[in-house]
Design an enzyme around this catalytic site. Sequence first.
Site, PDB file in Angstrom:
ATOM      1  N   ALA A 112       0.807  -1.221   0.000  1.00  0.00           N
ATOM      2  CA  ALA A 112       0.000   0.000   0.000  1.00  0.00           C
ATOM      3  C   ALA A 112       0.839   1.269   0.000  1.00  0.00           C
ATOM      4  O   ALA A 112       0.303   2.366   0.137  1.00  0.00           O
ATOM      5  CB  ALA A 112      -0.923  -0.005   1.224  1.00  0.00           C
ATOM      6  N   ASN A 180       1.980  -3.861   7.971  1.00  0.00           N
ATOM      7  CA  ASN A 180       3.063  -4.345   7.124  1.00  0.00           C
ATOM      8  C   ASN A 180       3.774  -3.195   6.435  1.00  0.00           C
ATOM      9  O   ASN A 180       4.973  -3.273   6.150  1.00  0.00           O
ATOM     10  CB  ASN A 180       2.525  -5.337   6.086  1.00  0.00           C
ATOM     11  CG  ASN A 180       2.137  -6.661   6.714  1.00  0.00           C
ATOM     12  OD1 ASN A 180       2.895  -7.265   7.461  1.00  0.00           O
ATOM     13  ND2 ASN A 180       0.925  -7.115   6.427  1.00  0.00           N
ATOM     14  N   HIS A 210      -1.712   6.690   3.767  1.00  0.00           N
ATOM     15  CA  HIS A 210      -0.355   6.610   4.287  1.00  0.00           C
ATOM     16  C   HIS A 210       0.417   7.824   3.773  1.00  0.00           C
ATOM     17  O   HIS A 210       0.428   8.090   2.565  1.00  0.00           O
ATOM     18  CB  HIS A 210       0.349   5.336   3.819  1.00  0.00           C
ATOM     19  CG  HIS A 210      -0.331   4.075   4.221  1.00  0.00           C
ATOM     20  ND1 HIS A 210      -0.383   3.632   5.521  1.00  0.00           N
ATOM     21  CD2 HIS A 210      -1.010   3.157   3.476  1.00  0.00           C
ATOM     22  CE1 HIS A 210      -1.048   2.487   5.568  1.00  0.00           C
ATOM     23  NE2 HIS A 210      -1.442   2.180   4.346  1.00  0.00           N
TER      24      HIS A 210
END
Length: 284
Positions: A112, A180, A210
Amino acid sequence: MADARVVVVGAGAIGSVVAAELRAGRVAHAALAGVVRSGGVVDGDGRPVADLLGEADIVVEAAGHDALRALGPIAVAAGADLVVCSAGALVDDDLRARLGSGPGTLHLIPGALGGLDALRAARRAGPLRSVTLRSTKAGPALVRDWMAPALQDGLGRGEPLVAFDGTAREAARRFPESANVAATLGLCGVGLDDTHVTILGGPVGSATSHVVEASGPLGDLVVEMANRPSPDNRRTSAVVPWSAIDTVARLAEAHARRDVPRCPSATASADTSPPLPNKEPNPT
């Protein structure tokens, strides 16, 4: 020219998408050799898991930390390219050393995150002064038993609360299904213990975002991603299986260019996102 034989470990939100693309023939030079489900059940002819992994050119781990610990060493020992989705398990230094010892090669998917290529380039040019990650996820997906009851309740209602603030190593340990990205960033940047991570709760049903910020001698890097959650598992971003598929496609293309049988002693690696070091990177 034989297609690369791909084994997918896991049949959940990530593994099922990867296997479906391979099964449909939509990844050039790659063929699905088998799927290992929960409990070590193998789809297909029922061969032992060790035999299936031993015959694979590429193994995609998409089943979580325990699966990587149990099956990753078998794949690497057999000389396969091991595509790791559960980067959080690699905060275990001993496991990382085992999986990085070859003769197979490990590959972390970006998942991601974006901007890892620029981060690695900046790290190569000189020491990075700082790397931070600020992640925001729908609050209910962040609730954990170790949290104070008030924090659990607030996150469950989608209130904008800080769920975690600390190192990438600790973030991956506290949120094994959700952080992760923190481990991946730590391994690609200034290390797991020097990467600062803040995880925030967002509204119910919101996208996952993010924000990576890094500073070094070449300047500053700011990368922001906003990802929709997987419809099958809201703790996983929907882009993650496609990141794994892209990594498999690159490895399969490299396999086709070599066009030679895989040898257990081979250590060559395609230039994919990013090869896993044997220890936490210490940029120089």
